[in-house]
Design a protein around this motif. Structure first.
Motif, PDB file in Angstrom:
ATOM      1  N   GLN A  25     -27.431  48.194   9.111  1.00  0.00           N
ATOM      2  CA  GLN A  25     -26.758  47.350   8.123  1.00  0.00           C
ATOM      3  C   GLN A  25     -27.638  47.128   6.895  1.00  0.00           C
ATOM      4  O   GLN A  25     -27.159  47.192   5.756  1.00  0.00           O
ATOM      5  N   ALA A  26     -28.927  46.863   7.125  1.00  0.00           N
ATOM      6  CA  ALA A  26     -29.857  46.652   6.011  1.00  0.00           C
ATOM      7  C   ALA A  26     -29.982  47.913   5.165  1.00  0.00           C
ATOM      8  O   ALA A  26     -30.007  47.849   3.928  1.00  0.00           O
ATOM      9  N   LEU A  27     -30.027  49.062   5.830  1.00  0.00           N
ATOM     10  CA  LEU A  27     -30.145  50.331   5.116  1.00  0.00           C
ATOM     11  C   LEU A  27     -28.882  50.628   4.299  1.00  0.00           C
ATOM     12  O   LEU A  27     -28.963  51.177   3.189  1.00  0.00           O
ATOM     13  N   ILE A  28     -27.720  50.269   4.826  1.00  0.00           N
ATOM     14  CA  ILE A  28     -26.470  50.445   4.091  1.00  0.00           C
ATOM     15  C   ILE A  28     -26.491  49.609   2.814  1.00  0.00           C
ATOM     16  O   ILE A  28     -26.140  50.086   1.732  1.00  0.00           O
ATOM     17  N   LEU A  29     -26.929  48.359   2.933  1.00  0.00           N
ATOM     18  CA  LEU A  29     -27.003  47.475   1.762  1.00  0.00           C
ATOM     19  C   LEU A  29     -27.992  48.000   0.732  1.00  0.00           C
ATOM     20  O   LEU A  29     -27.719  47.974  -0.472  1.00  0.00           O
ATOM     21  N   VAL A  30     -29.141  48.483   1.204  1.00  0.00           N
ATOM     22  CA  VAL A  30     -30.134  49.061   0.294  1.00  0.00           C
ATOM     23  C   VAL A  30     -29.553  50.278  -0.417  1.00  0.00           C
ATOM     24  O   VAL A  30     -29.734  50.465  -1.630  1.00  0.00           O
ATOM     25  N   SER A  31     -28.841  51.107   0.333  1.00  0.00           N
ATOM     26  CA  SER A  31     -28.229  52.304  -0.237  1.00  0.00           C
ATOM     27  C   SER A  31     -27.197  51.954  -1.300  1.00  0.00           C
ATOM     28  O   SER A  31     -27.109  52.608  -2.341  1.00  0.00           O
ATOM     29  N   ILE A  32     -26.415  50.915  -1.054  1.00  0.00           N
ATOM     30  CA  ILE A  32     -25.408  50.476  -2.015  1.00  0.00           C
ATOM     31  C   ILE A  32     -26.070  49.951  -3.284  1.00  0.00           C
ATOM     32  O   ILE A  32     -25.616  50.213  -4.408  1.00  0.00           O
ATOM     33  N   ILE A  33     -27.165  49.220  -3.118  1.00  0.00           N
ATOM     34  CA  ILE A  33     -27.896  48.688  -4.274  1.00  0.00           C
ATOM     35  C   ILE A  33     -28.478  49.818  -5.111  1.00  0.00           C
ATOM     36  O   ILE A  33     -28.371  49.820  -6.346  1.00  0.00           O
ATOM     37  N   THR A  34     -29.086  50.798  -4.454  1.00  0.00           N
ATOM     38  CA  THR A  34     -29.661  51.935  -5.196  1.00  0.00           C
ATOM     39  C   THR A  34     -28.575  52.739  -5.901  1.00  0.00           C
ATOM     40  O   THR A  34     -28.782  53.242  -7.004  1.00  0.00           O
ATOM     41  N   LEU A 106     -20.768  66.535  -9.994  1.00  0.00           N
ATOM     42  CA  LEU A 106     -21.650  65.669  -9.215  1.00  0.00           C
ATOM     43  C   LEU A 106     -21.287  64.200  -9.373  1.00  0.00           C
ATOM     44  O   LEU A 106     -21.366  63.432  -8.418  1.00  0.00           O
ATOM     45  N   ARG A 107     -20.890  63.784 -10.569  1.00  0.00           N
ATOM     46  CA  ARG A 107     -20.536  62.392 -10.795  1.00  0.00           C
ATOM     47  C   ARG A 107     -19.369  61.967  -9.899  1.00  0.00           C
ATOM     48  O   ARG A 107     -19.393  60.896  -9.299  1.00  0.00           O
ATOM     49  N   ALA A 108     -18.342  62.819  -9.815  1.00  0.00           N
ATOM     50  CA  ALA A 108     -17.199  62.509  -8.958  1.00  0.00           C
ATOM     51  C   ALA A 108     -17.598  62.534  -7.492  1.00  0.00           C
ATOM     52  O   ALA A 108     -17.106  61.746  -6.688  1.00  0.00           O
ATOM     53  N   LEU A 109     -18.511  63.432  -7.143  1.00  0.00           N
ATOM     54  CA  LEU A 109     -18.958  63.560  -5.764  1.00  0.00           C
ATOM     55  C   LEU A 109     -19.711  62.312  -5.310  1.00  0.00           C
ATOM     56  O   LEU A 109     -19.577  61.869  -4.176  1.00  0.00           O
ATOM     57  N   ARG A 110     -20.496  61.723  -6.207  1.00  0.00           N
ATOM     58  CA  ARG A 110     -21.261  60.535  -5.855  1.00  0.00           C
ATOM     59  C   ARG A 110     -20.377  59.361  -5.478  1.00  0.00           C
ATOM     60  O   ARG A 110     -20.797  58.458  -4.751  1.00  0.00           O
ATOM     61  N   PHE A 111     -19.157  59.382  -5.986  1.00  0.00           N
ATOM     62  CA  PHE A 111     -18.231  58.306  -5.658  1.00  0.00           C
ATOM     63  C   PHE A 111     -18.013  58.200  -4.150  1.00  0.00           C
ATOM     64  O   PHE A 111     -17.788  57.106  -3.616  1.00  0.00           O
ATOM     65  N   LEU A 112     -18.095  59.338  -3.460  1.00  0.00           N
ATOM     66  CA  LEU A 112     -17.889  59.341  -2.007  1.00  0.00           C
ATOM     67  C   LEU A 112     -18.951  58.543  -1.274  1.00  0.00           C
ATOM     68  O   LEU A 112     -18.744  58.139  -0.137  1.00  0.00           O
ATOM     69  N   ARG A 113     -20.087  58.284  -1.932  1.00  0.00           N
ATOM     70  CA  ARG A 113     -21.130  57.496  -1.287  1.00  0.00           C
ATOM     71  C   ARG A 113     -20.683  56.065  -1.015  1.00  0.00           C
ATOM     72  O   ARG A 113     -21.277  55.358  -0.202  1.00  0.00           O
ATOM     73  N   LEU A 114     -19.624  55.643  -1.693  1.00  0.00           N
ATOM     74  CA  LEU A 114     -19.091  54.305  -1.454  1.00  0.00           C
ATOM     75  C   LEU A 114     -18.563  54.142  -0.034  1.00  0.00           C
ATOM     76  O   LEU A 114     -18.395  53.025   0.451  1.00  0.00           O
ATOM     77  N   PHE A 115     -18.298  55.273   0.636  1.00  0.00           N
ATOM     78  CA  PHE A 115     -17.825  55.196   2.017  1.00  0.00           C
ATOM     79  C   PHE A 115     -18.882  54.577   2.929  1.00  0.00           C
ATOM     80  O   PHE A 115     -18.554  54.121   4.031  1.00  0.00           O
ATOM     81  N   ARG A 116     -20.130  54.533   2.476  1.00  0.00           N
ATOM     82  CA  ARG A 116     -21.175  53.920   3.287  1.00  0.00           C
ATOM     83  C   ARG A 116     -20.916  52.449   3.538  1.00  0.00           C
ATOM     84  O   ARG A 116     -21.290  51.912   4.578  1.00  0.00           O
ATOM     85  N   ILE A 117     -20.287  51.802   2.569  1.00  0.00           N
ATOM     86  CA  ILE A 117     -20.017  50.378   2.734  1.00  0.00           C
ATOM     87  C   ILE A 117     -19.034  50.143   3.879  1.00  0.00           C
ATOM     88  O   ILE A 117     -19.054  49.089   4.531  1.00  0.00           O
ATOM     89  N   LEU A 118     -18.175  51.142   4.152  1.00  0.00           N
ATOM     90  CA  LEU A 118     -17.227  51.019   5.257  1.00  0.00           C
ATOM     91  C   LEU A 118     -17.920  51.105   6.613  1.00  0.00           C
ATOM     92  O   LEU A 118     -17.342  50.694   7.625  1.00  0.00           O
ATOM     93  N   LYS A 119     -19.157  51.618   6.622  1.00  0.00           N
ATOM     94  CA  LYS A 119     -19.916  51.663   7.875  1.00  0.00           C
ATOM     95  C   LYS A 119     -20.214  50.253   8.380  1.00  0.00           C
ATOM     96  O   LYS A 119     -20.434  50.042   9.573  1.00  0.00           O
ATOM     97  N   LEU A 120     -20.216  49.282   7.464  1.00  0.00           N
ATOM     98  CA  LEU A 120     -20.482  47.895   7.858  1.00  0.00           C
ATOM     99  C   LEU A 120     -19.371  47.336   8.736  1.00  0.00           C
ATOM    100  O   LEU A 120     -19.589  46.365   9.471  1.00  0.00           O
ATOM    101  N   VAL A 121     -18.179  47.930   8.630  1.00  0.00           N
ATOM    102  CA  VAL A 121     -17.044  47.442   9.426  1.00  0.00           C
ATOM    103  C   VAL A 121     -17.360  47.506  10.916  1.00  0.00           C
ATOM    104  O   VAL A 121     -16.950  46.638  11.692  1.00  0.00           O
ATOM    105  N   ARG A 122     -18.103  48.529  11.321  1.00  0.00           N
ATOM    106  CA  ARG A 122     -18.442  48.711  12.739  1.00  0.00           C
ATOM    107  C   ARG A 122     -19.199  47.515  13.307  1.00  0.00           C
ATOM    108  O   ARG A 122     -19.092  47.183  14.485  1.00  0.00           O
ATOM    109  N   TYR A 123     -19.993  46.854  12.454  1.00  0.00           N
ATOM    110  CA  TYR A 123     -20.867  45.778  12.926  1.00  0.00           C
ATOM    111  C   TYR A 123     -20.326  44.392  12.612  1.00  0.00           C
ATOM    112  O   TYR A 123     -21.000  43.397  12.829  1.00  0.00           O
ATOM    113  N   ASN A 124     -19.104  44.310  12.112  1.00  0.00           N
ATOM    114  CA  ASN A 124     -18.533  43.029  11.728  1.00  0.00           C
ATOM    115  C   ASN A 124     -17.379  42.678  12.661  1.00  0.00           C
ATOM    116  O   ASN A 124     -16.364  43.367  12.691  1.00  0.00           O
TER     117      ASN A 124
END
Length: 236
Positions: A25-34, A106-124
């Motif tokens: 979860q912490a790594l997901i948040l860090v990734s979203i911030i970066t 590449l710019r459009a591809l980076r948008f897919l990184r937002l799916f990482r935030i959905l990984k938090l659903v598993r732990y909530n």
């Protein structure tokens, strides 16, 4: 070994599993911030290097997590094509595709990184209740979506015949009228396209009244299913 890894990777009531969940979860948040920091213009080269290192570390951990979850899954194909399996895959896919894709994409591809935030659903737990509620009410939701699509088309056809002659530049065809139908039924009303004829205004009033009901229906369906899901969990 497989059972030990499974007890850590999957959500269980033990310390290793909790530590692993907190770390991910912490790594997901860090990734979203970066991901957000990368959009700041005129970043220093040193900052870009640090962000790239964090990205490599994050993707490495997420890739290892994904492979471990496949390894410990009782049914590997079922996990791979499950909701969380697809989310885990999409969370790491952009990084690996970026090595063989044109920079313009590449710019459009980076948008897919937002799916990482959905990984938090598993732990909530609250989100787990929401997921179960959506599943239990999927037939009602699908029926609502089907009816909504019919109403959007009906609204587009109606406003086209009322406004086409008066505003041919805005209501050129039924397809162009669909935009008006969507923003009116959802009660957004951006004001970029609006009726000027008496018939169009009356029709718009009727569509707005229907739109108010449309907004309320899914809220009632989901809240009812969510209440049932929470009550069922408490009685278990």
């Amino acid at each position: 070994m497989k059972e030990k890894i499974k007890s850590i990777v999957e959500i269980n009531d033990n310390k290793p599993s909790r530590y692993f969940a907190f770390f991910i979860q912490a790594l997901i948040l860090v990734s979203i911030i970066t991901f957000s920091v990368e959009t700041i213009p005129n970043l220093k080269p040193q900052t870009k290097t640090i962000l790239y290192i964090i990205e490599i570390f994050s993707v490495s951990v997420f890739t290892l997590e994904y492979l471990l979850r496949i390894y410990v899954a009782d049914s590997k194909p079922k996990f791979v094509f499950s909701f969380f399996g697809i989310i885990d895959f999409l969370a790491i896919l952009p990084f690996y595709l970026s090595f063989g894709i044109d920079l313009r994409s590449l710019r459009a591809l980076r948008f897919l990184r937002l799916f990482r935030i959905l990984k938090l659903v598993r732990y909530n737990r609250a989100m787990n209740h929401f997921t179960r509620a959506i599943k239990s009410a999927k037939e009602e939701i699908l029926l609502f979506v089907f009816i909504t699509l019919i109403l959007i088309y009906f609204a587009a056809v109606g406003i086209y015949y009322f406004e086409n002659e008066a505003q041919p530049e805005h209501f050129t065809s039924i397809f162009d009228s669909l935009w008006w139908a969507i923003i009116t039924l959802t009660t957004v009303g951006y004001g970029d396209v609006y009726p000027i004829t008496v018939g169009g205004k009356v029709f718009t009033f009727l569509i707005l009244m229907i739109g108010l009901g449309i907004v309320a229906i899914p809220t009632g369906i989901i809240s009812s299913a969510l209440t049932k899901s929470i009550d069922k969990k408490e009685t278990e």
